[in-house]
Design a protein around this motif. Structure first.
Motif, PDB file in Angstrom:
ATOM      1  N   SER A 159       0.855  -1.187   0.000  1.00  0.00           N
ATOM      2  CA  SER A 159       0.000   0.000   0.000  1.00  0.00           C
ATOM      3  C   SER A 159       0.891   1.237   0.000  1.00  0.00           C
ATOM      4  O   SER A 159       1.442   1.617   1.032  1.00  0.00           O
ATOM      5  N   PRO A 160       1.055   1.868  -1.170  1.00  0.00           N
ATOM      6  CA  PRO A 160       1.912   3.048  -1.237  1.00  0.00           C
ATOM      7  C   PRO A 160       1.199   4.287  -0.698  1.00  0.00           C
ATOM      8  O   PRO A 160      -0.015   4.425  -0.804  1.00  0.00           O
ATOM      9  N   VAL A 161       1.976   5.169  -0.091  1.00  0.00           N
ATOM     10  CA  VAL A 161       1.494   6.479   0.355  1.00  0.00           C
ATOM     11  C   VAL A 161       2.326   7.519  -0.383  1.00  0.00           C
ATOM     12  O   VAL A 161       3.556   7.438  -0.410  1.00  0.00           O
ATOM     13  N   ASN A 162       1.652   8.474  -1.006  1.00  0.00           N
ATOM     14  CA  ASN A 162       2.343   9.541  -1.725  1.00  0.00           C
ATOM     15  C   ASN A 162       1.592  10.831  -1.442  1.00  0.00           C
ATOM     16  O   ASN A 162       0.605  11.145  -2.091  1.00  0.00           O
ATOM     17  N   ALA A 163       2.041  11.551  -0.415  1.00  0.00           N
ATOM     18  CA  ALA A 163       1.340  12.754   0.039  1.00  0.00           C
ATOM     19  C   ALA A 163       2.236  13.977  -0.083  1.00  0.00           C
ATOM     20  O   ALA A 163       3.459  13.863  -0.161  1.00  0.00           O
ATOM     21  N   THR A 164       1.599  15.135  -0.085  1.00  0.00           N
ATOM     22  CA  THR A 164       2.310  16.417  -0.117  1.00  0.00           C
ATOM     23  C   THR A 164       1.925  17.207   1.123  1.00  0.00           C
ATOM     24  O   THR A 164       0.735  17.336   1.444  1.00  0.00           O
ATOM     25  N   PHE A 165       2.924  17.724   1.820  1.00  0.00           N
ATOM     26  CA  PHE A 165       2.651  18.566   2.988  1.00  0.00           C
ATOM     27  C   PHE A 165       2.154  19.932   2.531  1.00  0.00           C
ATOM     28  O   PHE A 165       2.743  20.534   1.636  1.00  0.00           O
ATOM     29  N   VAL A 166       1.073  20.400   3.129  1.00  0.00           N
ATOM     30  CA  VAL A 166       0.553  21.729   2.802  1.00  0.00           C
ATOM     31  C   VAL A 166       0.745  22.712   3.959  1.00  0.00           C
ATOM     32  O   VAL A 166       0.769  23.915   3.754  1.00  0.00           O
ATOM     33  N   GLU A 167       0.909  22.169   5.176  1.00  0.00           N
ATOM     34  CA  GLU A 167       1.153  23.026   6.332  1.00  0.00           C
ATOM     35  C   GLU A 167       2.010  22.249   7.320  1.00  0.00           C
ATOM     36  O   GLU A 167       1.732  21.083   7.608  1.00  0.00           O
ATOM     37  N   VAL A 168       3.067  22.878   7.815  1.00  0.00           N
ATOM     38  CA  VAL A 168       3.954  22.244   8.781  1.00  0.00           C
ATOM     39  C   VAL A 168       4.363  23.289   9.817  1.00  0.00           C
ATOM     40  O   VAL A 168       4.861  24.351   9.463  1.00  0.00           O
ATOM     41  N   VAL A 169       4.102  22.991  11.083  1.00  0.00           N
ATOM     42  CA  VAL A 169       4.591  23.801  12.195  1.00  0.00           C
ATOM     43  C   VAL A 169       5.320  22.829  13.105  1.00  0.00           C
ATOM     44  O   VAL A 169       4.698  21.948  13.717  1.00  0.00           O
ATOM     45  N   GLU A 170       6.638  22.948  13.175  1.00  0.00           N
ATOM     46  CA  GLU A 170       7.452  21.979  13.898  1.00  0.00           C
ATOM     47  C   GLU A 170       6.935  21.759  15.313  1.00  0.00           C
ATOM     48  O   GLU A 170       6.643  22.713  16.041  1.00  0.00           O
ATOM     49  N   ASN A 171       6.809  20.478  15.689  1.00  0.00           N
ATOM     50  CA  ASN A 171       6.341  20.036  17.003  1.00  0.00           C
ATOM     51  C   ASN A 171       4.881  20.388  17.300  1.00  0.00           C
ATOM     52  O   ASN A 171       4.421  20.193  18.427  1.00  0.00           O
ATOM     53  N   GLU A 172       4.138  20.927  16.310  1.00  0.00           N
ATOM     54  CA  GLU A 172       2.755  21.331  16.544  1.00  0.00           C
ATOM     55  C   GLU A 172       1.758  20.770  15.536  1.00  0.00           C
ATOM     56  O   GLU A 172       0.677  20.338  15.919  1.00  0.00           O
ATOM     57  N   GLY A 206     -14.321   7.489  -3.518  1.00  0.00           N
ATOM     58  CA  GLY A 206     -15.352   8.514  -3.575  1.00  0.00           C
ATOM     59  C   GLY A 206     -14.846   9.936  -3.490  1.00  0.00           C
ATOM     60  O   GLY A 206     -15.619  10.884  -3.366  1.00  0.00           O
ATOM     61  N   ALA A 207     -13.535  10.121  -3.520  1.00  0.00           N
ATOM     62  CA  ALA A 207     -12.943  11.464  -3.505  1.00  0.00           C
ATOM     63  C   ALA A 207     -11.620  11.392  -4.253  1.00  0.00           C
ATOM     64  O   ALA A 207     -11.038  10.328  -4.407  1.00  0.00           O
ATOM     65  N   ASP A 208     -11.154  12.542  -4.720  1.00  0.00           N
ATOM     66  CA  ASP A 208      -9.865  12.589  -5.410  1.00  0.00           C
ATOM     67  C   ASP A 208      -8.707  12.860  -4.456  1.00  0.00           C
ATOM     68  O   ASP A 208      -7.567  12.528  -4.738  1.00  0.00           O
ATOM     69  N   LYS A 209      -9.039  13.509  -3.310  1.00  0.00           N
ATOM     70  CA  LYS A 209      -7.973  13.951  -2.410  1.00  0.00           C
ATOM     71  C   LYS A 209      -8.369  13.661  -0.966  1.00  0.00           C
ATOM     72  O   LYS A 209      -9.503  13.915  -0.557  1.00  0.00           O
ATOM     73  N   LEU A 210      -7.434  13.105  -0.202  1.00  0.00           N
ATOM     74  CA  LEU A 210      -7.618  12.852   1.225  1.00  0.00           C
ATOM     75  C   LEU A 210      -6.713  13.813   1.975  1.00  0.00           C
ATOM     76  O   LEU A 210      -5.516  13.888   1.702  1.00  0.00           O
ATOM     77  N   VAL A 211      -7.287  14.541   2.916  1.00  0.00           N
ATOM     78  CA  VAL A 211      -6.508  15.482   3.725  1.00  0.00           C
ATOM     79  C   VAL A 211      -6.314  14.879   5.106  1.00  0.00           C
ATOM     80  O   VAL A 211      -7.263  14.400   5.727  1.00  0.00           O
ATOM     81  N   MET A 212      -5.062  14.879   5.567  1.00  0.00           N
ATOM     82  CA  MET A 212      -4.765  14.406   6.914  1.00  0.00           C
ATOM     83  C   MET A 212      -4.140  15.544   7.706  1.00  0.00           C
ATOM     84  O   MET A 212      -3.208  16.191   7.248  1.00  0.00           O
ATOM     85  N   ARG A 213      -4.694  15.760   8.909  1.00  0.00           N
ATOM     86  CA  ARG A 213      -4.216  16.811   9.815  1.00  0.00           C
ATOM     87  C   ARG A 213      -3.813  16.129  11.119  1.00  0.00           C
ATOM     88  O   ARG A 213      -4.607  15.380  11.697  1.00  0.00           O
ATOM     89  N   ILE A 214      -2.578  16.363  11.554  1.00  0.00           N
ATOM     90  CA  ILE A 214      -2.093  15.800  12.811  1.00  0.00           C
ATOM     91  C   ILE A 214      -1.656  16.948  13.700  1.00  0.00           C
ATOM     92  O   ILE A 214      -0.743  17.707  13.355  1.00  0.00           O
ATOM     93  N   GLU A 215      -2.335  17.072  14.846  1.00  0.00           N
ATOM     94  CA  GLU A 215      -2.017  18.128  15.815  1.00  0.00           C
ATOM     95  C   GLU A 215      -1.329  17.490  17.017  1.00  0.00           C
ATOM     96  O   GLU A 215      -1.715  16.409  17.458  1.00  0.00           O
ATOM     97  N   PHE A 216      -0.327  18.185  17.547  1.00  0.00           N
ATOM     98  CA  PHE A 216       0.435  17.721  18.704  1.00  0.00           C
ATOM     99  C   PHE A 216       0.238  18.740  19.832  1.00  0.00           C
ATOM    100  O   PHE A 216       0.583  19.910  19.677  1.00  0.00           O
ATOM    101  N   HIS A 217      -0.338  18.291  20.957  1.00  0.00           N
ATOM    102  CA  HIS A 217      -0.638  19.184  22.076  1.00  0.00           C
ATOM    103  C   HIS A 217       0.046  18.693  23.347  1.00  0.00           C
ATOM    104  O   HIS A 217       0.064  17.489  23.612  1.00  0.00           O
ATOM    105  N   LEU A 277       1.105  18.893  11.407  1.00  0.00           N
ATOM    106  CA  LEU A 277       1.425  18.378  10.077  1.00  0.00           C
ATOM    107  C   LEU A 277       0.105  18.256   9.324  1.00  0.00           C
ATOM    108  O   LEU A 277      -0.830  17.616   9.820  1.00  0.00           O
ATOM    109  N   VAL A 278       0.027  18.875   8.148  1.00  0.00           N
ATOM    110  CA  VAL A 278      -1.156  18.731   7.302  1.00  0.00           C
ATOM    111  C   VAL A 278      -0.677  18.291   5.935  1.00  0.00           C
ATOM    112  O   VAL A 278       0.202  18.917   5.333  1.00  0.00           O
ATOM    113  N   GLY A 279      -1.251  17.183   5.451  1.00  0.00           N
ATOM    114  CA  GLY A 279      -0.854  16.663   4.153  1.00  0.00           C
ATOM    115  C   GLY A 279      -2.063  16.308   3.315  1.00  0.00           C
ATOM    116  O   GLY A 279      -3.163  16.095   3.825  1.00  0.00           O
ATOM    117  N   GLU A 280      -1.843  16.271   2.010  1.00  0.00           N
ATOM    118  CA  GLU A 280      -2.880  15.879   1.058  1.00  0.00           C
ATOM    119  C   GLU A 280      -2.343  14.725   0.234  1.00  0.00           C
ATOM    120  O   GLU A 280      -1.191  14.740  -0.190  1.00  0.00           O
TER     121      GLU A 280
END
Length: 146
Positions: free
Chosen positions: A67-80, A95-106, A82-85
């Motif tokens: 299962s390959p993953v090929n994403a592009t980061f659209v927003e990065v704030v170090e230690n806080e 059912g969609a062309d693009k999957l957005v993943m947002r990872i927040e670190f608190h 990561l947003v990728g598409e």
């Protein structure tokens, strides 16, 4: 379509949890559910806006399943944050062309980290498997952070 949201507390400081997502050696050690692994040589990660994250999860029992993953980061704030598409147009029934993943670190009390992962739009039929896959991956990450 739905929004997949997973919140998990890790018993490690925020910078260490963040690093586990952007350091190729660490990513290879935990990413993918139990029964799958990510060969270190398949990982190419450049954590900055416009940078990419490429890797391939391989089934341990049947290496022909991958299962390959090929994403592009659209927003990065170090230690806080990561947003990728990821282009998912090639996945049947997604059912969609693009999957957005947002990872927040608190920060959490006691030097722990609360991670909030959001993926959308997500096919409702695939949500349970994805939630279980992340849970399994995060159990592997717990061991690395210990």
């Amino acid at each position: 379509m739905t929004e997949l949201v997973i919140t998990r507390i890790f018993d490690a400081p925020r910078d260490l949890v963040y690093r586990a997502f952007v350091d190729p050696d660490q990513l290879a050690a935990w990413f993918g559910p139990v029964g799958w692994s990510v060969p270190r040589d398949s990982i190419d990660i450049d954590p900055r806006p416009g940078g990419s994250q490429k890797l391939t999860m391989v089934n341990d029992a049947d290496p022909s399943m991958s299962s390959p993953v090929n994403a592009t980061f659209v927003e990065v704030v170090e230690n806080e944050l990561l947003v990728g598409e990821e282009d998912v147009s090639h996945i049947p029934d997604f059912g969609a062309d693009k999957l957005v993943m947002r990872i927040e670190f608190h920060d959490e009390d006691g030097g722990r980290t609360r991670l909030v992962l959001t993926q959308s739009p997500f096919p409702a039929a695939m949500e349970t498997g994805a939630r279980e896959g992340w849970g399994s991956s995060f159990t592997k990450l717990d061991k690395i952070l210990a």
